[in-house]
Write a protein that holds these residues in place. Structure first.
Motif, mmCIF file in Angstrom:
data_model
loop_
_atom_site.group_PDB
_atom_site.id
_atom_site.type_symbol
_atom_site.label_atom_id
_atom_site.label_comp_id
_atom_site.label_asym_id
_atom_site.label_seq_id
_atom_site.Cartn_x
_atom_site.Cartn_y
_atom_site.Cartn_z
ATOM 1 N N MET A 160 11.240 31.890 18.246
ATOM 2 C CA MET A 160 12.055 30.887 18.936
ATOM 3 C C MET A 160 13.551 31.169 18.779
ATOM 4 O O MET A 160 14.380 30.269 18.899
ATOM 5 C CB MET A 160 11.732 29.484 18.417
ATOM 6 C CG MET A 160 11.958 29.275 16.931
ATOM 7 S SD MET A 160 11.647 27.563 16.440
ATOM 8 C CE MET A 160 12.919 26.703 17.357
ATOM 9 N N CYS A 161 13.897 32.423 18.523
ATOM 10 C CA CYS A 161 15.304 32.741 18.285
ATOM 11 C C CYS A 161 16.174 32.466 19.504
ATOM 12 O O CYS A 161 17.310 32.013 19.378
ATOM 13 C CB CYS A 161 15.445 34.204 17.865
ATOM 14 S SG CYS A 161 17.096 34.607 17.248
ATOM 15 N N ASN A 162 15.645 32.755 20.715
ATOM 16 C CA ASN A 162 16.473 32.512 21.907
ATOM 17 C C ASN A 162 16.742 31.023 22.111
ATOM 18 O O ASN A 162 17.827 30.640 22.565
ATOM 19 C CB ASN A 162 15.830 33.134 23.147
ATOM 20 C CG ASN A 162 14.355 32.805 23.277
ATOM 21 O OD1 ASN A 162 13.765 32.126 22.437
ATOM 22 N ND2 ASN A 162 13.738 33.272 24.349
ATOM 23 N N ILE A 163 15.787 30.162 21.758
ATOM 24 C CA ILE A 163 16.030 28.707 21.814
ATOM 25 C C ILE A 163 17.069 28.316 20.774
ATOM 26 O O ILE A 163 17.986 27.526 21.049
ATOM 27 C CB ILE A 163 14.720 27.937 21.589
ATOM 28 C CG1 ILE A 163 13.702 28.269 22.673
ATOM 29 C CG2 ILE A 163 14.979 26.438 21.532
ATOM 30 C CD1 ILE A 163 12.338 27.655 22.457
ATOM 31 N N HIS A 164 16.944 28.866 19.591
ATOM 32 C CA HIS A 164 17.916 28.630 18.522
ATOM 33 C C HIS A 164 19.316 29.027 18.989
ATOM 34 O O HIS A 164 20.300 28.306 18.751
ATOM 35 C CB HIS A 164 17.497 29.441 17.295
ATOM 36 C CG HIS A 164 18.331 29.199 16.083
ATOM 37 N ND1 HIS A 164 18.047 29.768 14.853
ATOM 38 C CD2 HIS A 164 19.458 28.471 15.882
ATOM 39 C CE1 HIS A 164 18.956 29.392 13.974
ATOM 40 N NE2 HIS A 164 19.831 28.612 14.573
ATOM 41 N N ALA A 165 19.425 30.169 19.662
ATOM 42 C CA ALA A 165 20.726 30.663 20.131
ATOM 43 C C ALA A 165 21.347 29.706 21.142
ATOM 44 O O ALA A 165 22.551 29.408 21.077
ATOM 45 C CB ALA A 165 20.565 32.052 20.744
ATOM 46 N N VAL A 166 20.553 29.198 22.072
ATOM 47 C CA VAL A 166 21.067 28.260 23.077
ATOM 48 C C VAL A 166 21.611 27.007 22.396
ATOM 49 O O VAL A 166 22.719 26.533 22.707
ATOM 50 C CB VAL A 166 19.967 27.901 24.095
ATOM 51 C CG1 VAL A 166 20.437 26.774 25.008
ATOM 52 C CG2 VAL A 166 19.583 29.118 24.929
ATOM 53 N N LEU A 167 20.840 26.450 21.453
ATOM 54 C CA LEU A 167 21.280 25.243 20.743
ATOM 55 C C LEU A 167 22.534 25.510 19.921
ATOM 56 O O LEU A 167 23.461 24.690 19.892
ATOM 57 C CB LEU A 167 20.157 24.735 19.835
ATOM 58 C CG LEU A 167 18.885 24.253 20.538
ATOM 59 C CD1 LEU A 167 17.810 23.899 19.517
ATOM 60 C CD2 LEU A 167 19.185 23.046 21.425
ATOM 61 N N LEU A 168 22.575 26.669 19.258
ATOM 62 C CA LEU A 168 23.724 27.013 18.424
ATOM 63 C C LEU A 168 24.993 27.151 19.245
ATOM 64 O O LEU A 168 26.035 26.557 18.930
ATOM 65 C CB LEU A 168 23.435 28.310 17.675
ATOM 66 C CG LEU A 168 24.637 28.987 16.981
ATOM 67 C CD1 LEU A 168 25.266 28.051 15.977
ATOM 68 C CD2 LEU A 168 24.200 30.289 16.322
#
Length: 330
Positions: free
Chosen positions: A92-100
């Motif tokens: 889920m790193c790409n979701i994490h990146a969007v939120l960050l």
């Protein structure tokens, strides 16, 4: 292996050792101070207008999200990558990146909107009554939040869902073809131009215009209030403006000072990928990360130093649980 390279490597190792202590302490400190700031400001007893309170609460909330999403869920796992190696199997790193990146954009642009609000309040008296309201503040903050989310959705498609656990602006795995593509280059450059290069320019511009207006207005008011003598009686209006300006300048200056290293390193890194290498030691980028995250934990001190009523509310907030404990013990 040259002597200068060995020195740079030793400095990098020393900074990594410092980060293993610095990041956990900053996390343990950053979460409660932002929560306390939100609670105190939300009570509305700090002598600030509802409009200003909205901006400051939003800034504290955005900073809290950055502390959680960036510092706790990204930087600490990276610096302790051996203990957090299990993250590599969490997709889920790409979701994490969007939120960050969305939270970071909100933190930065909320500072810009606050600066513009104070510019209007001080320099544009006709517009002040319409713009500097609680409703307008809510609309502006909501718009910035939505735009920040939409702007960063692209990272979901550019990053993969695998964690890289490398301390760089890219903390997710990225295919080589994407990383060196023209599309990636344009998107990343626009990303750093919009946050925080343009905010830097806007904050400096609004502050310069505000200072200029205050200096002109101060001279005019002094002439009107004491036309025939050198004495200048106290002026409550200018005193209120002075207090507002101190708060504005300290917040703006703090933001620029703590973000400038990270911004410069990010842009120079992209230039390196484009074939225009600029020699920059890796430890400078690490210092940039540390300073950028520190900026999310300093506003409480700024309010405490510049706002007397905030200090009183903070003092009362500390005394209350202590008093309750004393009562329970007795």
């Amino acid at each position: 292996m040259s002597l200068s390279f060995l020195i740079k490597l030793q400095i990098l190792w020393a900074i990594n050792d410092i980060q293993k202590i610095y990041f956990p302490i900053l996390a343990a400190f950053g979460v409660p101070v932002n929560v306390v700031t939100i609670v105190i400001l939300s009570r509305g007893k700090c002598g600030l207008s509802k409009c200003v309170t909205r901006y400051l609460v939003a800034m504290a909330a955005a900073d809290l999200l950055v502390v959680i999403i960036d510092l706790i869920l990204r930087q600490i796992p990276i610096i302790y990558r051996e203990q957090f190696s299990f993250l590599r199997v969490i997709r889920m790193c790409n979701i994490h990146a969007v939120l960050l990146y969305a939270a970071t954009d909100c933190s930065v642009w909320f500072t810009v909107t606050f600066t513009f609000d104070r510019f209007v309040a001080i320099c544009c008296q006709k517009l002040k009554t319409k713009y500097c309201t609680e409703k307008t503040a809510a609309v502006v903050l909501g718009t910035v939040t939505v735009l920040s989310g939409l702007k960063n959705i692209l990272w979901y498609f550019l990053y993969t869902n695998e964690y890289w656990l490398s301390n760089s602006p890219w903390f997710c795995r990225v295919s080589r073809g994407v990383a060196h593509s023209l599309v990636w280059t344009i998107i990343e450059l626009m990303h750093y131009i919009l946050t925080p290069f343009i905010p830097f320019l806007l904050i400096v511009l609004f502050n310069v215009l505000t200072v200029r207006h205050i200096l002109v207005a101060s001279r005019a008011r002094r002439r009107l209030r004491s036309p025939n003598s050198g004495e200048c009686p106290s002026d409550p209006e200018m005193e209120n403006r002075r207090n507002s300006i101190i708060l504005l300048f300290v917040i703006s200056g703090n933001f620029i000072l703590l973000w400038v290293v990270f911004t410069a390193c990010s842009i120079l890194r992209r230039l390196d990928y484009l074939g225009y290498p600029v020699p920059l030691p890796t430890f400078v980028r690490e210092i940039g990360f540390m300073l950028q995250l520190l900026s999310c934990c300093t506003n409480t001190f700024i309010y405490a130093v510049t706002q007397r009523k905030f200090r009183e509310e903070l003092r009362n907030g500390v005394k209350y649980p202590l008093a309750m404990m004393v009562k329970l013990i007795r």
